[in-house]
Enzyme design. Structure first.
Site, mmCIF file in Angstrom:
data_model
loop_
_atom_site.group_PDB
_atom_site.id
_atom_site.type_symbol
_atom_site.label_atom_id
_atom_site.label_comp_id
_atom_site.label_asym_id
_atom_site.label_seq_id
_atom_site.Cartn_x
_atom_site.Cartn_y
_atom_site.Cartn_z
ATOM 1 N N ASP A 48 0.833 -1.332 -0.028
ATOM 2 C CA ASP A 48 0.015 0.008 -0.007
ATOM 3 C C ASP A 48 0.775 1.415 0.052
ATOM 4 O OD1 ASP A 48 0.901 -0.018 2.586
ATOM 5 O OD2 ASP A 48 -1.155 0.152 3.448
ATOM 6 N N SER A 49 2.278 1.164 0.012
ATOM 7 C CA SER A 49 3.165 2.111 -0.334
ATOM 8 C C SER A 49 2.840 2.894 -1.666
ATOM 9 C CB SER A 49 4.610 1.906 -0.128
ATOM 10 O OG SER A 49 4.520 0.379 -0.981
ATOM 11 N N ASP A 87 -1.450 -6.412 -0.053
ATOM 12 C CA ASP A 87 -1.424 -5.505 1.114
ATOM 13 C C ASP A 87 -3.078 -5.584 1.122
ATOM 14 O OD1 ASP A 87 0.737 -5.173 2.592
ATOM 15 O OD2 ASP A 87 1.189 -3.411 1.955
ATOM 16 N N LYS A 115 -1.151 -9.389 3.296
ATOM 17 C CA LYS A 115 -0.151 -8.896 4.225
ATOM 18 C C LYS A 115 -1.142 -7.787 4.999
ATOM 19 C CE LYS A 115 3.351 -6.013 3.939
ATOM 20 N NZ LYS A 115 2.933 -4.583 4.526
ATOM 21 N N GLU A 117 -1.301 -5.376 8.893
ATOM 22 C CA GLU A 117 -0.260 -4.699 9.785
ATOM 23 C C GLU A 117 -1.114 -4.939 11.158
ATOM 24 O OE1 GLU A 117 0.288 -0.386 9.102
ATOM 25 O OE2 GLU A 117 1.018 -0.904 7.207
ATOM 26 N N GLU A 184 9.382 -3.664 10.102
ATOM 27 C CA GLU A 184 9.709 -2.131 9.602
ATOM 28 C C GLU A 184 9.989 -1.399 10.728
ATOM 29 O OE1 GLU A 184 6.754 -0.600 6.806
ATOM 30 O OE2 GLU A 184 7.437 1.300 6.929
HETATM 31 O O1 KIV Z 1 3.481 -1.069 1.429
HETATM 32 C C1 KIV Z 1 4.839 -1.597 1.478
HETATM 33 O O2 KIV Z 1 5.344 -1.252 0.593
HETATM 34 C C2 KIV Z 1 5.220 -2.307 2.737
HETATM 35 C C3 KIV Z 1 6.619 -2.422 2.677
HETATM 36 C C4 KIV Z 1 7.155 -1.051 3.228
HETATM 37 C C5 KIV Z 1 7.134 -3.339 3.681
HETATM 38 O O3 KIV Z 1 4.414 -2.524 3.399
#
Ligand code: KIV
Length: 260
Positions: A48-49, A87, A115, A117, A184
């Protein structure tokens, strides 16, 4: 000495990962997914970056599950070998049912795993996903989806109390069945201790070299987003400058009357 993993037969890593460090990179569309895959990474994370490095948002908190599915679909189309993790975006897994519905959408879009958090508060959701056959990667330490509550991007695991809380969360996630945990911005010492305490691999970003693997945001690796570069990032290329220079050359040629 690389760690030898004790992977469950259901782990998505079981087919190709024995003891080498995991190499993971983010990708957000077909060309970046394909290039990461062709470069031989183990994991492509549709992170989600993308909210920051693709959509130009100030952080990841406004990313939606629709955005995640759209980008997962594009990136997964380019990947042949690597494990694709999608994510779950902020606000898309408030309950086990919501997590299951949105994780299923990411899998339908081409992710092999998802994934999310957080630690102890996410255990029921992790268990619900795994019961339904969706592999889950955890994410502890700095949690970008909570950057507003946390008041910035801060290093985690600095005190004994923080390290103990991280360890309790990591062990609970492992017990719930995650196949790996992203760490992280965790201090190197705490990240190493967590890696030693777990049977599943840790994948670090800004957490030192003692993790079971490393993950980086593609734009940080290639110098594609020069407006914000995290302190731990090392760029191996300068895509922003190269692109700008290429466009300048083209512009000058057109303005000089060269139509080729
Ligand atoms: O969203 C992302 O790119 C991430 C990484 C920084 C691990 O969660």
């Amino acid at each position: 000495m690389p760690k030898r993993y004790l992977l469950e037969p259901t782990s998505p890593f079981v087919d190709f990962l024995t003891e080498e460090p995991i190499v993971a990179v983010t990708a957000y569309d077909y060309p970046s997914g394909r290039i990461c895959d062709e470069a031989g990474v183990d994991v492509v994370l549709v992170g989600d970056s993308l909210g920051m490095v693709v959509a130009g948002l100030p952080d990841t908190t406004e990313v939606t599950i629709e955005m995640m599915c759209h980008h997962t679909r594009m990136a997964a189309r380019g990947v042949r070998e690597a494990l694709v993790i999608g994510d779950l975006s902020a606000d898309s897994y408030n309950t086990p049912d919501e997590a299951l519905s949105n994780a299923s959408s990411l899998i339908e879009a081409g992710a092999h795993a998802v994934k999310l958090e957080g630690g102890l508060g996410q255990i029921a959701k992790v268990e619900a996903l795994i019961r339904s056959g969706i592999p889950v990667c955890g994410h502890l330490g700095m949690l970008p989806q909570r950057v507003k509550e946390e008041g910035g991007y801060k290093k985690k695991g600095k005190t004994d109390d923080e390290a103990a809380k991280l360890q309790a969360a990591a062990l609970a996630l492992e017990k719930a069945g995650v196949f790996a945990i992203v760490l992280e911005s965790v201090t190197a010492a705490t990240a190493s201790a967590l890696t030693d305490a777990l049977h599943v691999p840790t994948i670090g970003i800004g957490s030192g070299i003692g993790c079971g693997g490393q993950i980086r945001v593609l734009h940080d690796l290639v110098g594609g987003y020069p407006w914000f570069v995290p302190p731990f990032a090392i760029s191996y290329a300068n895509v922003a400058d190269d692109t700008r220079n290429a466009i300048h050359s083209y512009r000058r040629k057109v303005q000089d009357g060269d139509k080729t």
